[in-house]
Design a protein around this motif. Structure first.
Motif, PDB file in Angstrom:
ATOM      1  N   GLU A  50       0.581  -1.082  -0.260  1.00  0.00           N
ATOM      2  CA  GLU A  50       0.045   0.020  -0.168  1.00  0.00           C
ATOM      3  C   GLU A  50       0.486   1.324   0.242  1.00  0.00           C
ATOM      4  N   SER A  51       1.989   1.145  -0.028  1.00  0.00           N
ATOM      5  CA  SER A  51       2.926   1.992   0.495  1.00  0.00           C
ATOM      6  C   SER A  51       4.316   2.048  -0.142  1.00  0.00           C
ATOM      7  N   ALA A  52       4.733   0.587  -0.109  1.00  0.00           N
ATOM      8  CA  ALA A  52       5.774   0.713  -0.596  1.00  0.00           C
ATOM      9  C   ALA A  52       6.378   0.315  -2.206  1.00  0.00           C
ATOM     10  N   PRO A  53       6.763   0.584  -3.266  1.00  0.00           N
ATOM     11  CA  PRO A  53       6.744   0.430  -4.485  1.00  0.00           C
ATOM     12  C   PRO A  53       6.879  -1.113  -4.477  1.00  0.00           C
ATOM     13  N   SER A  54       7.693  -2.429  -3.373  1.00  0.00           N
ATOM     14  CA  SER A  54       7.827  -3.651  -3.849  1.00  0.00           C
ATOM     15  C   SER A  54       8.283  -4.105  -2.288  1.00  0.00           C
ATOM     16  N   VAL A  55       7.781  -5.561  -2.724  1.00  0.00           N
ATOM     17  CA  VAL A  55       8.522  -6.371  -1.380  1.00  0.00           C
ATOM     18  C   VAL A  55       9.538  -7.022  -1.436  1.00  0.00           C
ATOM     19  N   VAL A  56      10.416  -7.749  -0.826  1.00  0.00           N
ATOM     20  CA  VAL A  56      10.907  -8.461  -0.807  1.00  0.00           C
ATOM     21  C   VAL A  56      11.725  -9.711  -0.042  1.00  0.00           C
ATOM     22  N   ALA A  57      11.757 -11.046   0.069  1.00  0.00           N
ATOM     23  CA  ALA A  57      11.918 -11.443   1.667  1.00  0.00           C
ATOM     24  C   ALA A  57      13.227 -12.401   0.839  1.00  0.00           C
ATOM     25  N   VAL A  58      13.708 -13.106   1.515  1.00  0.00           N
ATOM     26  CA  VAL A  58      14.535 -13.830   1.785  1.00  0.00           C
ATOM     27  C   VAL A  58      14.912 -15.440   2.132  1.00  0.00           C
ATOM     28  N   THR A  59      14.978 -16.513   1.513  1.00  0.00           N
ATOM     29  CA  THR A  59      15.099 -17.637   2.137  1.00  0.00           C
ATOM     30  C   THR A  59      16.172 -18.345   1.619  1.00  0.00           C
ATOM     31  N   GLN A  60      16.572 -19.135   1.948  1.00  0.00           N
ATOM     32  CA  GLN A  60      17.669 -20.292   1.506  1.00  0.00           C
ATOM     33  C   GLN A  60      16.931 -21.047   0.795  1.00  0.00           C
ATOM     34  N   GLU A  61      18.339 -21.606  -0.445  1.00  0.00           N
ATOM     35  CA  GLU A  61      17.808 -22.071  -1.750  1.00  0.00           C
ATOM     36  C   GLU A  61      16.806 -24.036  -0.794  1.00  0.00           C
ATOM     37  N   ALA A  62      17.710 -24.017  -0.196  1.00  0.00           N
ATOM     38  CA  ALA A  62      17.442 -25.793   0.575  1.00  0.00           C
ATOM     39  C   ALA A  62      16.132 -25.519   1.338  1.00  0.00           C
ATOM     40  N   ASN A  63      15.406 -24.381   1.411  1.00  0.00           N
ATOM     41  CA  ASN A  63      13.763 -24.407   2.246  1.00  0.00           C
ATOM     42  C   ASN A  63      12.985 -24.078   1.030  1.00  0.00           C
ATOM     43  N   ARG A  64      12.797 -25.337   0.396  1.00  0.00           N
ATOM     44  CA  ARG A  64      10.944 -25.337  -0.455  1.00  0.00           C
ATOM     45  C   ARG A  64      10.197 -25.077   0.266  1.00  0.00           C
ATOM     46  N   ARG A  65       9.921 -24.741   1.523  1.00  0.00           N
ATOM     47  CA  ARG A  65       8.373 -24.925   1.471  1.00  0.00           C
ATOM     48  C   ARG A  65       8.432 -22.922   1.870  1.00  0.00           C
ATOM     49  N   SER A  66       8.958 -22.696   2.840  1.00  0.00           N
ATOM     50  CA  SER A  66       9.701 -21.026   2.526  1.00  0.00           C
ATOM     51  C   SER A  66       9.022 -20.887   1.119  1.00  0.00           C
ATOM     52  N   ARG A  67      10.043 -21.038  -0.491  1.00  0.00           N
ATOM     53  CA  ARG A  67       9.373 -20.670  -1.540  1.00  0.00           C
ATOM     54  C   ARG A  67       8.298 -21.011  -1.857  1.00  0.00           C
ATOM     55  N   ARG A  68       8.128 -21.622  -1.728  1.00  0.00           N
ATOM     56  CA  ARG A  68       6.858 -22.554  -2.405  1.00  0.00           C
ATOM     57  C   ARG A  68       5.366 -21.461  -1.464  1.00  0.00           C
ATOM     58  N   LEU A  69       6.155 -20.383  -0.170  1.00  0.00           N
ATOM     59  CA  LEU A  69       5.129 -20.048   0.358  1.00  0.00           C
ATOM     60  C   LEU A  69       5.242 -18.743  -0.006  1.00  0.00           C
ATOM     61  N   LEU A  70       6.451 -17.814  -0.401  1.00  0.00           N
ATOM     62  CA  LEU A  70       6.274 -17.001  -1.346  1.00  0.00           C
ATOM     63  C   LEU A  70       5.653 -16.758  -2.887  1.00  0.00           C
ATOM     64  N   GLU A  71       6.482 -17.671  -3.308  1.00  0.00           N
ATOM     65  CA  GLU A  71       5.582 -18.285  -4.822  1.00  0.00           C
ATOM     66  C   GLU A  71       3.642 -17.634  -4.540  1.00  0.00           C
ATOM     67  N   ALA A  72       3.775 -18.275  -3.352  1.00  0.00           N
ATOM     68  CA  ALA A  72       1.613 -18.288  -3.839  1.00  0.00           C
ATOM     69  C   ALA A  72       1.332 -17.060  -3.204  1.00  0.00           C
ATOM     70  N   VAL A  73       1.891 -16.506  -1.908  1.00  0.00           N
ATOM     71  CA  VAL A  73       1.904 -15.004  -1.920  1.00  0.00           C
ATOM     72  C   VAL A  73       2.255 -14.067  -3.067  1.00  0.00           C
ATOM     73  N   GLY A  74       2.822 -14.517  -4.218  1.00  0.00           N
ATOM     74  CA  GLY A  74       2.981 -13.522  -5.383  1.00  0.00           C
ATOM     75  C   GLY A  74       4.103 -13.148  -5.532  1.00  0.00           C
ATOM     76  N   LEU A  75       5.342 -13.199  -5.480  1.00  0.00           N
ATOM     77  CA  LEU A  75       7.103 -12.862  -5.291  1.00  0.00           C
ATOM     78  C   LEU A  75       6.941 -13.529  -6.333  1.00  0.00           C
ATOM     79  N   GLU A  76       8.022 -13.289  -6.697  1.00  0.00           N
ATOM     80  CA  GLU A  76       8.961 -13.957  -7.761  1.00  0.00           C
ATOM     81  C   GLU A  76      10.020 -13.697  -7.135  1.00  0.00           C
ATOM     82  N   HIS A  77      11.103 -15.128  -7.724  1.00  0.00           N
ATOM     83  CA  HIS A  77      12.137 -15.088  -7.785  1.00  0.00           C
ATOM     84  C   HIS A  77      12.680 -13.739  -8.488  1.00  0.00           C
ATOM     85  N   ALA A  78      13.919 -13.219  -7.807  1.00  0.00           N
ATOM     86  CA  ALA A  78      14.250 -12.109  -8.345  1.00  0.00           C
ATOM     87  C   ALA A  78      16.416 -12.533  -8.515  1.00  0.00           C
ATOM     88  N   GLU A  79      16.832 -14.074  -7.574  1.00  0.00           N
ATOM     89  CA  GLU A  79      18.208 -13.127  -7.534  1.00  0.00           C
ATOM     90  C   GLU A  79      18.694 -14.673  -6.273  1.00  0.00           C
TER      91      GLU A  79
END
Length: 171
Positions: free
Chosen positions: A126-155
């Motif tokens: 609502e107020s920020a132009p973007s949101v980021v989150a970082v997780t370990q590559e090995a943390n598949r559950r966290s990666r699925r969660l981030l993708e499910a809420v609309g974040l995309e792998h960037a780096e």
């Protein structure tokens, strides 16, 4: 689960409580400290976060977490049980708003983290132009969660001696 290594620096300003269908995200209270301490000491929660936090750091965090801006206790609306913690930090990583989260293992697999993180991301956008989150590559559950809420792998990169992935969502 992902947590920002910067989480203690400059969290986002305190915001109005965030209410979802099943959850309330609100400031951390003194009564929450034992459950939040479990997040810092539970080996399963900390598996992708460098292991349990040492006692001296826990004592400092316990003194600072109550009411700290940007730190949100995630409680189940029906019974007030603390499920986890979501942090929203303005300017967290390279000046972008960063979201991080940890949930107690007994509450995994029920969609609570997805619901809470999704709501926190929507509020942040609502107020920020973007949101980021970082997780370990090995943390598949966290990666699925981030993708499910609309974040995309960037780096992808190595930090803290582990392969990490940064996810981003723009307004």
């Amino acid at each position: 689960m992902t947590v920002s290594p910067h989480a203690a620096s400059t969290p986002a300003p305190a915001a109005r409580p965030l209410v979802t269908e099943r959850l309330t995200l609100r400031p951390v209270r003194s009564a929450d400290v034992p459950a939040v301490t479990r997040l810092w000491t539970d080996p399963e929660v900390r598996r992708h976060l460098g292991g349990p936090v040492i006692d001296s750091v826990i004592r400092i965090r316990q003194r600072r977490i109550v009411g700290a801006p940007g730190f949100h206790a995630v409680v189940r609306a029906g019974d007030g049980v603390l499920l986890g913690l979501v942090t929203v930090e303005d300017g967290g990583r390279d000046g972008e708003t960063e979201v991080s989260y940890q949930f107690l293992p007994e509450h995994w697999g029920r969609g609570y983290a997805r619901e809470a993180v999704g709501a926190a991301v929507e509020r942040a956008l609502e107020s920020a132009p973007s949101v980021v989150a970082v997780t370990q590559e090995a943390n598949r559950r966290s990666r699925r969660l981030l993708e499910a809420v609309g974040l995309e792998h960037a780096e992808s990169f190595v930090e803290w001696d582990a392969h990490q992935v940064l996810y981003r969502r723009r307004r």
